[in-house]
Design a protein around this motif. Structure first.
Motif, PDB file in Angstrom:
ATOM      1  N   ALA A   1     123.952  19.744 141.980  1.00  0.00           N
ATOM      2  CA  ALA A   1     123.521  20.595 143.092  1.00  0.00           C
ATOM      3  C   ALA A   1     122.830  21.857 142.581  1.00  0.00           C
ATOM      4  O   ALA A   1     121.829  22.316 143.153  1.00  0.00           O
ATOM      5  N   SER A   2     123.363  22.421 141.494  1.00  0.00           N
ATOM      6  CA  SER A   2     122.760  23.636 140.931  1.00  0.00           C
ATOM      7  C   SER A   2     121.364  23.358 140.384  1.00  0.00           C
ATOM      8  O   SER A   2     120.423  24.123 140.620  1.00  0.00           O
TER       9      SER A   2
ATOM     10  N   ARG B   1     119.404  20.888 141.276  1.00  0.00           N
ATOM     11  CA  ARG B   1     118.520  20.556 142.398  1.00  0.00           C
ATOM     12  C   ARG B   1     118.015  21.824 143.073  1.00  0.00           C
ATOM     13  O   ARG B   1     116.814  21.934 143.382  1.00  0.00           O
ATOM     14  N   LEU B   2     118.898  22.779 143.311  1.00  0.00           N
ATOM     15  CA  LEU B   2     118.497  24.019 143.962  1.00  0.00           C
ATOM     16  C   LEU B   2     117.443  24.747 143.134  1.00  0.00           C
ATOM     17  O   LEU B   2     116.417  25.197 143.657  1.00  0.00           O
ATOM     18  N   LEU B   3     117.688  24.847 141.831  1.00  0.00           N
ATOM     19  CA  LEU B   3     116.743  25.531 140.951  1.00  0.00           C
ATOM     20  C   LEU B   3     115.387  24.838 140.946  1.00  0.00           C
ATOM     21  O   LEU B   3     114.337  25.480 141.089  1.00  0.00           O
TER      22      LEU B   3
ATOM     23  N   ASP C   1     114.086  22.566 143.112  1.00  0.00           N
ATOM     24  CA  ASP C   1     113.408  22.490 144.408  1.00  0.00           C
ATOM     25  C   ASP C   1     112.837  23.832 144.847  1.00  0.00           C
ATOM     26  O   ASP C   1     111.978  23.879 145.736  1.00  0.00           O
ATOM     27  N   LEU C   2     113.301  24.919 144.250  1.00  0.00           N
ATOM     28  CA  LEU C   2     112.740  26.233 144.556  1.00  0.00           C
ATOM     29  C   LEU C   2     111.513  26.545 143.698  1.00  0.00           C
ATOM     30  O   LEU C   2     110.914  27.602 143.831  1.00  0.00           O
TER      31      LEU C   2
END
Length: 250
Positions: free
Chosen positions: A22-23, A25-27, A29-30
């Motif tokens: 999740a971490s 992916r967040l990084l 996708d931003l």
């Protein structure tokens, strides 16, 4: 990379820890030029997702259930349907046999999981572009770890037949962890010429990427000889005053 340069780099995240996935992916996708196309919690899921989603880069953990990251890397890198996919190993382990095996399986490089976010993003872009796939400092540490093993040479030196003296010089320096720019300074060649020699080495030695050139340099003993210039195949002596030629050896 993707067919069009404006397309984002497609990333698959393979890790058995949901929080880490999740971490990442967040990084990713931003980041405008990157996009996550899938996740996998096991090695088997990573192989299936790579075949289904055709990512440009897989962020691959080593220790995962069902199928470990090393075997998953081998399957991805040797399958005709996913051979264009690059694998970047992410591990909590420092330089060890697992990482060496992963590089031999076809991984383009590796990072520790405590890497800085910007460095991770830069590494994904580098691996996707097929450029310098191992940071020179990491390469040096990898070689330093394995060069002390009792029997470092696994390939016969004859496997370098057809490689010119100049290419042997470049291969030796790649194996010692020098970047293309550092090789340029060491040998007095242009950056374009060094890149050409590296490309020819990749083709002649059937190496997937720069990481595998490092392994070839180690396994053939070029690095163990610790000769930065004029490495001779039979004697390991420095070249004479006239310097090396571009004539194939053997």
């Amino acid at each position: 990379m993707s067919a069009h340069t404006e397309d984002p780099i497609r990333v698959l995240i393979a890790d058995d820890q949901p929080l880490l996935r999740a971490s990442f992916r967040l990084l990713i996708d931003l980041t405008p030029d990157l996009v996550v196309v899938g996740e996998a919690g096991t090695g088997a899921e990573a192989v299936a997702a790579a075949e289904r989603d055709h990512p440009d880069v897989v962020l691959m953990d080593i220790r995962m259930p069902d199928l470990d990251g090393i075997e998953a890397t081998r399957l991805i890198c040797t399958s005709p349907t996913t051979a264009a996919t690059k694998v970047l190993i992410l591990t909590t382990f420092d330089i060890d046999e697992y990482v060496f095996q992963a590089l031999r399986a076809g991984a383009g490089g590796f990072l520790l999981k405590d890497v800085e976010p910007d460095d991770l993003l830069a590494a994904i872009r580098t691996v996707a572009a097929g450029e310098a796939l191992l940071a020179p400092a990491v390469t040096r540490r990898l070689i330093a770890h394995f060069v002390g093993r009792p029997e470092p040479v696994a390939r016969p030196l004859g496997s370098l037949d057809g490689v010119t003296d100049r290419e042997l010089e470049v291969l030796s320096l790649v194996g010692q962890g020098l970047s293309n720019a550092e090789i340029t300074g060491r040998l007095g060649l242009s950056l374009a010429t060094v890149k050409t020699h590296v490309s020819r080495l990749l083709a002649k030695l059937h190496a997937r990427d720069r990481a595998q050139l490092v392994i070839v340099a180690y396994e053939t003993g070029l690095v163990a000889l610790k000769q930065p210039k004029g490495v001779g195949r039979e004697t390991g002596k420095l070249a004479g005053p006239s310097g090396p030629s571009d004539r194939p050896r053997g």
